[in-house]
Design an enzyme around this catalytic site. Structure first.
Site, PDB file in Angstrom:
ATOM      1  N   GLU A 431      -4.362  -4.744  55.225  1.00 59.23           N
ATOM      2  CA  GLU A 431      -4.556  -3.322  55.601  1.00 59.23           C
ATOM      3  C   GLU A 431      -5.787  -3.135  56.465  1.00 59.23           C
ATOM      4  O   GLU A 431      -6.457  -2.117  56.386  1.00 59.23           O
ATOM      5  CB  GLU A 431      -4.677  -2.425  54.351  1.00 59.23           C
ATOM      6  CG  GLU A 431      -3.446  -2.334  53.501  1.00 59.23           C
ATOM      7  CD  GLU A 431      -2.191  -2.152  54.298  1.00 59.23           C
ATOM      8  OE1 GLU A 431      -2.267  -1.564  55.388  1.00 59.23           O
ATOM      9  OE2 GLU A 431      -1.148  -2.633  53.850  1.00 59.23           O
TER      10      GLU A 431
HETATM   11  C1  LIG Z   1      -0.502 -11.466  51.437  1.00 53.27           C
HETATM   12  C2  LIG Z   1      -0.564 -10.726  52.733  1.00 53.27           C
HETATM   13  C3  LIG Z   1       0.191  -9.577  52.908  1.00 53.27           C
HETATM   14  C4  LIG Z   1       0.168  -8.905  54.133  1.00 53.27           C
HETATM   15  N1  LIG Z   1       0.978  -7.813  54.322  1.00 53.27           N
HETATM   16  C5  LIG Z   1       1.106  -7.296  55.574  1.00 53.27           C
HETATM   17  C6  LIG Z   1       2.087  -6.294  55.860  1.00 53.27           C
HETATM   18  O1  LIG Z   1       2.807  -5.818  54.979  1.00 53.27           O
HETATM   19  N2  LIG Z   1       2.216  -5.873  57.154  1.00 53.27           N
HETATM   20  C7  LIG Z   1       1.444  -6.364  58.165  1.00 53.27           C
HETATM   21  O2  LIG Z   1       1.635  -5.957  59.291  1.00 53.27           O
HETATM   22  N3  LIG Z   1       0.487  -7.297  57.920  1.00 53.27           N
HETATM   23  C8  LIG Z   1       0.309  -7.778  56.664  1.00 53.27           C
HETATM   24  N4  LIG Z   1      -0.634  -8.744  56.418  1.00 53.27           N
HETATM   25  C9  LIG Z   1      -1.489  -9.191  57.495  1.00 53.27           C
HETATM   26  C10 LIG Z   1      -2.932  -8.693  57.337  1.00 53.27           C
HETATM   27  O3  LIG Z   1      -3.008  -7.318  57.551  1.00 53.27           O
HETATM   28  C11 LIG Z   1      -3.794  -9.530  58.309  1.00 53.27           C
HETATM   29  O4  LIG Z   1      -3.880 -10.830  57.757  1.00 53.27           O
HETATM   30  C12 LIG Z   1      -5.163  -8.920  58.506  1.00 53.27           C
HETATM   31  O5  LIG Z   1      -5.053  -7.714  59.217  1.00 53.27           O
HETATM   32  C13 LIG Z   1      -6.114  -9.851  59.266  1.00 53.27           C
HETATM   33  O6  LIG Z   1      -5.520 -10.432  60.378  1.00 53.27           O
HETATM   34  P1  LIG Z   1      -5.619 -12.020  60.575  1.00 53.27           P
HETATM   35  O7  LIG Z   1      -5.148 -12.648  59.323  1.00 53.27           O
HETATM   36  O8  LIG Z   1      -4.936 -12.381  61.817  1.00 53.27           O
HETATM   37  O9  LIG Z   1      -7.164 -12.313  60.682  1.00 53.27           O
HETATM   38  P2  LIG Z   1      -8.080 -12.211  62.009  1.00 53.27           P
HETATM   39  O10 LIG Z   1      -7.775 -10.958  62.741  1.00 53.27           O
HETATM   40  O11 LIG Z   1      -7.998 -13.493  62.730  1.00 53.27           O
HETATM   41  O12 LIG Z   1      -9.517 -12.054  61.350  1.00 53.27           O
HETATM   42  C14 LIG Z   1     -10.247 -13.147  60.792  1.00 53.27           C
HETATM   43  C15 LIG Z   1     -11.660 -12.688  60.489  1.00 53.27           C
HETATM   44  O13 LIG Z   1     -12.310 -12.214  61.685  1.00 53.27           O
HETATM   45  C16 LIG Z   1     -12.739 -10.878  61.536  1.00 53.27           C
HETATM   46  N5  LIG Z   1     -12.537 -10.126  62.786  1.00 53.27           N
HETATM   47  C17 LIG Z   1     -11.475 -10.151  63.611  1.00 53.27           C
HETATM   48  N6  LIG Z   1     -11.690  -9.320  64.646  1.00 53.27           N
HETATM   49  C18 LIG Z   1     -12.883  -8.746  64.473  1.00 53.27           C
HETATM   50  C19 LIG Z   1     -13.679  -7.795  65.202  1.00 53.27           C
HETATM   51  N7  LIG Z   1     -13.267  -7.209  66.320  1.00 53.27           N
HETATM   52  N8  LIG Z   1     -14.894  -7.467  64.715  1.00 53.27           N
HETATM   53  C20 LIG Z   1     -15.340  -7.989  63.563  1.00 53.27           C
HETATM   54  N9  LIG Z   1     -14.647  -8.894  62.835  1.00 53.27           N
HETATM   55  C21 LIG Z   1     -13.437  -9.269  63.289  1.00 53.27           C
HETATM   56  C22 LIG Z   1     -11.904 -10.287  60.392  1.00 53.27           C
HETATM   57  O14 LIG Z   1     -12.576  -9.227  59.726  1.00 53.27           O
HETATM   58  C23 LIG Z   1     -11.721 -11.509  59.503  1.00 53.27           C
HETATM   59  O15 LIG Z   1     -12.815 -11.656  58.663  1.00 53.27           O
HETATM   60  C24 LIG Z   1      -0.659  -9.389  55.184  1.00 53.27           C
HETATM   61  C25 LIG Z   1      -1.439 -10.531  54.988  1.00 53.27           C
HETATM   62  C26 LIG Z   1      -1.389 -11.200  53.795  1.00 53.27           C
HETATM   63  C27 LIG Z   1      -2.209 -12.467  53.643  1.00 53.27           C
END
Ligand SMILES: Cc1cc2nc3c(=O)[nH]c(=O)nc-3n(C[C@H](O)[C@H](O)[C@H](O)COP(=O)(O)OP(=O)(O)OC[C@H]3O[C@@H](n4cnc5c(N)ncnc54)[C@H](O)[C@@H]3O)c2cc1C
Length: 571
Positions: A431
């Site tokens: 989220e």
């Molecule tokens: C169990 C599970 C359920 C999920 N359910 C859903 C769902 O129902 N629908 C859906 O669409 N998604 C879902 N997700 C996806 C989830 O919302 C994303 O994993 C999350 O938004 C982070 O994206 P990412 O994993 O690509 O991490 P990244 O975006 O790669 O982030 C990695 C790290 O870098 C930091 N970061 C990235 N960009 C910035 C920035 N600009 N400034 C500061 N820090 C930054 C983040 O805070 C984090 O600490 C789910 C994920 C999981 C694991």
């Protein structure tokens, strides 16, 4: 073995004595609200909680192209709908049972703590349903909502893609217009909660995709209703032989929430996948925010509900286990841990119920065109990232503390407390990670109306802090120190943003969000401590504890903000 326990006294005290929800809705009195929450607790204890441990162990599986949940999950799902718990808080217009929002959230918290993974299915379905109720075409409202209310169709929220996580604007899923006004959807979404499960006959995916245009990033995104099986839009009949080319290609193996299916979905991989625009073209992000804001509050509720349940379990265990001839709850260091847990879990409960109540006030002020409408709108905006980030972070911390109270038994699976650690941890990530929440808080929320929203919230509770000072002068002085230093930092940050020193300010966003959250929770607890000092009708030990909670929170939790504020000074 772990037993379910809920602090119904604290819930009732907050609902009826602090928030006074019985006065909001003329057709529901205190006794009826009480009955609802007691029945919800009974259903949670008897039906939901017993599935927590087995569904963590059994999980969901992708077999023969279908996502299969254990049969007891389907039974629970039917019972949840048949007993009217899904309908609680939904408008009458859609076949629901309208009740004050805080009451619905209090019940939802019990259920969510008892099986967080399962509760994601009705949670996401309801969030999708609310988008359809607000923005959907007439056929969607007429045909999809009743199926969701009945529990036969589910909903999901599809943003994330392999190359687009926090950076939603980088998504590559496409929506190509067809001659009949529909769209052809093509792309891969990953990590989709409730993406598919066999107790739903059909799933309605809300999918973010790009229509042909040269608009960059999020400006080119629109939102689409994409059913797994096609629907006859005239009659609402599901064309069950007509699969809409939405394929679950993988169910993630993960650390916790094993009963929630986290799916990789392929849209239009080998044939036409039809989607229907919801809201205006290019307004996808703002339409999806209806769902995301609700999901963020539900995510906060996951942290809060598990903090509350794991505290109850720790308290129960500490009252039974004897070491050195005394039960654990007589040893000073265990008392310290229990006090930390009690003050935080009750503080989080107050935060969630207060926010739910603020939504009710917002809806009423809109209907009555009251002068407070703008303030309330900004207040719920301010509280949303606080609920999401602070409650998920503290839910995890309280889960760790509970393991510690249980000692070696906590680390092992028998008492079910290590599951809280695994289940709460995801709340910090999905989220919008807590880091992204902090950016939203800093850049869009805390400086709204020149910072007057946050200032007014605190000001309205100053009187309670002053009353608390009569009994806890040192703690209230410490609160004052935190508020003063926080105000200086807010001024500094405001200046940095005005001078376009954005990276510098962004580096401080996380600590700022946590300090503001701590102050918000301390001031809410001060209010409930003061109400408790004059309350009647509750057991004396409960009222005595309640009067102590704000001071304990300041001593054990708010004090950490001083270190975070020093970090801000040094940045
Ligand atoms: C169990 C599970 C359920 C999920 N359910 C859903 C769902 O129902 N629908 C859906 O669409 N998604 C879902 N997700 C996806 C989830 O919302 C994303 O994993 C999350 O938004 C982070 O994206 P990412 O994993 O690509 O991490 P990244 O975006 O790669 O982030 C990695 C790290 O870098 C930091 N970061 C990235 N960009 C910035 C920035 N600009 N400034 C500061 N820090 C930054 C983040 O805070 C984090 O600490 C789910 C994920 C999981 C694991």
């Amino acid at each position: 073995m772990a037993k379910f326990a809920a602090d119904l006294t604290d819930i009732e005290f907050l609902l009826f004595d602090v928030l006074k929800i019985q006065s909001h809705q003329t057709d529901i009195d205190r006794e009826s609200c009480r009955e609802i929450i007691h029945e919800y607790e009974k259903f949670t204890r008897q039906e939901i909680f017993p599935t927590r441990e087995p569904s963590d162990r059994d999980g969901v599986k992708l077999e023969g192209g279908k996502v299969i949940a254990p049969s007891y999950m389907a039974k629970l799902h039917r019972a949840f709908h048949e007993n009217g718990w899904y309908a609680l808080g939904v408008k009458e217009q859609w076949g629901g049972t309208p009740v004050p929002e805080a009451l619905a959230i209090a019940g939802l918290s019990l259920a969510t703590g008892a099986n967080t993974g399962y509760m994601m299915y009705p949670g996401l379905t309801k969030a999708a349903m609310n988008v359809i109720a607000q923005k959907g075409a007439a056929w969607m409202q007429q045909h999809i909502i009743p199926k969701m209310m009945g529990g036969t169709w589910g909903g999901s929220m599809c943003l994330t893609e392999p190359g687009a996580g926090s950076d939603v604007g980088a998504l590559r899923t496409t929506a190509t217009p067809l001659a009949n006004g529909e769209y052809s959807i093509k792309g891969t979404k990953i990590f989709i909660s409730s993406g598919e499960v066999d107790f739903y006959e059909n799933t309605i995916h809300l999918v973010l995709a790009k229509t042909p245009s040269d608009r960059p990033g999020t400006k080119g995104i629109s939102l689409f209703v994409v059913p797994r099986y096609r629907i006859d839009t005239a009659t609402g009949a599901m064309q069950s032989q007509q699969w809409n080319q939405v394929r679950c290609s993988k169910v993630e193996e993960k650390m916790g929430i094993h009963s929630s299916a986290t799916c990789e979905l392929q849209f239009g991989e080998q044939g036409e996948c039809r989607g229907y625009l919801i809201g205006d073209e290019f307004e996808g992000m703002s339409t999806m925010f209806i769902m995301m804001n609700e999901a963020r509050l539900l995510c906060g509720l996951q942290g809060e509900s598990q903090a509350c349940l794991t505290y109850e379990m720790a308290k129960q265990y500490a009252s039974e286990r004897v070491q050195f001839d005394h039960t654990l709850d007589q040893h000073p260091d265990v008392i310290r841990m229990l006090h930390r847990m009690r003050s935080m879990s009750r503080g989080l409960r107050h935060l969630m119920l207060f926010t739910a109540n603020a939504f009710d006030q917002l809806h009423r002020s809109q209907e009555q065109q009251s002068a407070d409408y703008e303030y309330l709108q900004d207040l719920v905006g301010l509280l949303t990232p606080i609920c999401k980030a602070y409650a998920t972070e503290q839910g995890l911390q309280m889960s760790l503390e509970s393991v510690q109270v249980h000692g070696g038994y906590g680390y092992c699976t028998e008492y079910g407390v290590e599951q809280f650690v695994r289940d709460t941890l995801i709340g910090r990530i999905y989220e919008g990670t807590n880091g992204i929440q902090a950016i939203d808080f800093l850049t869009r929320k805390v400086f709204r109306q020149n910072g007057q929203v946050f200032a007014r919230f605190l000001q309205e509770r100053n009187g309670f802090m002053e009353q608390l000072a009569a009994h806890y002068p040192k703690e209230v002085a410490l609160y004052g120190q935190v508020v003063q230093s926080l105000q200086q930092q807010l001024k500094q940050l405001g200046a940095e943003l005005a001078q376009k020193q954005v990276p510098k300010a962004l580096g401080k966003a996380y600590d700022l969000l946590f300090c503001c959250s701590g102050v918000v929770v301390a001031s809410l607890l001060a209010e409930s401590s003061c109400v408790a000092s004059k309350a009647a009708g509750y057991a004396a030990p409960y009222l005595a504890e309640k009067q102590q909670d704000a001071a304990l929170f300041i001593k054990y939790h708010l004090v950490n903000c001083l270190a975070q504020l020093k970090t801000l000074e040094l940045s």
